[in-house]
Design an enzyme around this catalytic site. Structure first.
Site, PDB file in Angstrom:
ATOM      1  N   THR A  28      42.317  16.362   3.722  1.00 31.66           N
ATOM      2  CA  THR A  28      42.524  16.393   5.175  1.00 31.66           C
ATOM      3  C   THR A  28      41.661  15.342   5.854  1.00 31.66           C
ATOM      4  O   THR A  28      40.452  15.284   5.616  1.00 31.66           O
ATOM      5  CB  THR A  28      42.214  17.825   5.674  1.00 31.66           C
ATOM      6  N   HIS A 178      51.500  24.087  -0.548  1.00 33.91           N
ATOM      7  CA  HIS A 178      50.083  24.468  -0.413  1.00 33.91           C
ATOM      8  C   HIS A 178      49.981  25.993  -0.509  1.00 33.91           C
ATOM      9  O   HIS A 178      50.211  26.708   0.454  1.00 33.91           O
ATOM     10  CB  HIS A 178      49.531  23.967   0.918  1.00 33.91           C
ATOM     11  N   ASN A 181      43.546  27.930  -0.909  1.00 36.32           N
ATOM     12  CA  ASN A 181      42.476  27.783   0.099  1.00 36.32           C
ATOM     13  C   ASN A 181      42.562  28.679   1.329  1.00 36.32           C
ATOM     14  O   ASN A 181      42.131  28.308   2.422  1.00 36.32           O
ATOM     15  CB  ASN A 181      42.358  26.302   0.522  1.00 36.32           C
ATOM     16  N   TYR A 183      45.104  29.727   3.110  1.00 38.61           N
ATOM     17  CA  TYR A 183      46.144  29.500   4.121  1.00 38.61           C
ATOM     18  C   TYR A 183      47.304  30.488   3.906  1.00 38.61           C
ATOM     19  O   TYR A 183      47.187  31.405   3.089  1.00 38.61           O
ATOM     20  CB  TYR A 183      46.573  28.027   4.106  1.00 38.61           C
ATOM     21  N   ASN A 238      37.927  29.832   3.591  1.00 35.41           N
ATOM     22  CA  ASN A 238      38.618  30.429   4.732  1.00 35.41           C
ATOM     23  C   ASN A 238      38.665  31.952   4.637  1.00 35.41           C
ATOM     24  O   ASN A 238      39.658  32.592   5.001  1.00 35.41           O
ATOM     25  CB  ASN A 238      40.024  29.827   4.892  1.00 35.41           C
TER      26      ASN A 238
HETATM   27  C1  8OZ Z   1      39.241  20.538   4.856  1.00 41.27           C
HETATM   28  C2  8OZ Z   1      39.354  20.659   6.234  1.00 41.27           C
HETATM   29  C3  8OZ Z   1      40.511  21.183   6.764  1.00 41.27           C
HETATM   30  C4  8OZ Z   1      41.543  21.582   5.937  1.00 41.27           C
HETATM   31  C5  8OZ Z   1      42.288  22.655   2.429  1.00 41.27           C
HETATM   32  C6  8OZ Z   1      43.791  21.583   3.960  1.00 41.27           C
HETATM   33  O1  8OZ Z   1      41.160  23.076   2.190  1.00 41.27           O
HETATM   34  C7  8OZ Z   1      42.550  21.889   3.674  1.00 41.27           C
HETATM   35  C8  8OZ Z   1      41.422  21.471   4.557  1.00 41.27           C
HETATM   36  C9  8OZ Z   1      40.262  20.937   4.022  1.00 41.27           C
HETATM   37  O2  8OZ Z   1      43.222  22.872   1.661  1.00 41.27           O
END
Ligand code: 8OZ
Length: 367
Positions: A28, A178, A181, A183, A238
């Site tokens: 990112t 994706h 992480n 999401y 996250n």
């Molecule tokens: C760092 C900052 C924001 C998003 C991920 C898409 O960790 C990200 C991400 C990484 O998969």
């Protein structure tokens, strides 16, 4: 000086011939045009500079406005975004590179300021993550999400399908889902974030359902042989967690294998952190999956070589080293020193810390 390693052996990834075993991991960089989220004109230079990697995976790119969680990340849902990405894929292909786009829905890792009419981000359950996002130039707590209605889920799968068609129109060689992480797809899969009582919550089968349905839908558009997925079984990124990641991901990977996806891209350990963050048997995933296994997280030349030699992975994804070394592939072959990365220019800004890291050749010429 060249060093013995499998890193420089070619690899056949489905219909795509890769020149070597290097993958540039999705990174990112928050440099898309504000408001339209069209990839920056500099993105074509940035990716073309790194095209000697066997495969480039783009930065995570949102599939819809709802799927965005951070300032100025690129999208792949509008015509202008597709046109912007076309410039990137053309430049990479001119240099003989191969490039997949990472398709992203952030779920609850977002902020009201990024959502339509200032609405709530969506999630499997209305549980706010303990974590921050970057919006309006500062770090802010993520917003309180709302639970997706069962009737909204087909729309998310449709969004993934639509942007897969966009990705092909933009000239990508394939797409990476994706699933990592913390999401949306990881939120549905893991019981720390998913408390649903419908067909998408509860049992492992139910929690895995969305990731597998999205994978099936995307593979139907792109071809399974041009569809990969990224997962992170034990990452705490996250604020995500699961009570039994081994059983969960054994089931998920069996499902992905049945769909014949071309690769499984695994963040081993804590994303960007310790590889031994929590016990997990990655070899078990590799055994269950017939496609390519891409290993990621904290790899250097030595570890990559060891893992490839042992047959524990087919390809190795490098992240931060590719930020500061456009010619990482050539530098490692020569055993040349690497440029250090500057964390201050990872997220947002212009050419500085993006397209201005020198190749070895440029650095030598400047001496
Ligand atoms: C760092 C900052 C924001 C998003 C991920 C898409 O960790 C990200 C991400 C990484 O998969």
């Amino acid at each position: 000086m060249s060093r013995p390693t499998k890193l420089y052996e070619p690899y056949q990834l489905g219909p795509i011939s890769l020149a070597n075993r290097f993958v540039m991991a999705p990174l990112t960089r928050n440099r898309a045009a504000p408001g339209t989220f069209v990839p920056s004109p500099l993105a074509a230079d940035y990716y073309a500079q790194r095209a000697s990697a066997g495969l480039l995976v783009t930065e995570a790119s949102q599939i819809s406005q709802q799927g965005q969680g951070y300032q100025d990340t690129p999208g792949i849902y509008s015509k202008d975004q597709v046109a912007g990405w076309r410039k990137v894929t053309d430049r990479v292909h001119e240099r003989g590179g191969r490039i997949f786009i990472q398709l992203w829905h952030v779920g609850r890792i977002s902020h009201n300021a990024l959502q339509a009419n200032g609405g709530a981000p969506v999630a499997p359950s209305a549980i706010r993550a303990k974590g921050k996002t970057f919006v309006n130039g500062t770090f802010a707590d993520v917003s309180e999400p709302r639970a997706l209605e069962l009737a909204e889920i087909p729309g998310i799968i449709d969004d993934f399908k639509r942007v897969t068609r966009n990705a092909l129109e933009a000239g990508f060689d394939g797409v990476e889902i994706h699933g990592a992480n913390g999401y949306l797809l990881d939120q549905f899969a893991k019981d720390g974030a998913n408390k649903r009582t419908d067909a998408y919550g509860g049992s492992i089968e139910n929690r895995a359902r969305l990731m597998l349905e999205v994978s099936k839908a995307v593979a139907a558009e792109a071809g399974a042989d041009r569809t990969g997925i990224r997962i992170s079984p034990v990452t705490p990124a996250n604020d995500i967690s699961d009570s039994n990641p081994q059983a969960l991901f054994d089931h998920i990977v069996d499902g992905l294998n049945a769909l014949k996806l071309v690769y499984l891209h695994v963040v081993e350990g804590a994303t960007g952190g310790p590889r031994d963050f929590a016990p997990f048997d990655y070899a078990d995933l590799r055994k269950r999956f017939s496609g390519a296994y891409i290993a990621n997280n904290g790899y250097d030349f030595e570890l990559a070589t060891k893992v490839l030699d042992a047959g524990a992975a087919d390809l190795i994804a490098f992240g931060k080293p590719f930020i500061s070394n456009p010619d990482l592939v050539e530098r490692l072959q020569k055993g040349a020193p690497l440029n250090e990365w500057d964390k201050n220019t990872f997220y947002g800004g212009g050419a500085r810390g993006y397209t201005d890291y020198p190749t070895l050749e440029a650095a030598d010429a400047a001496e």
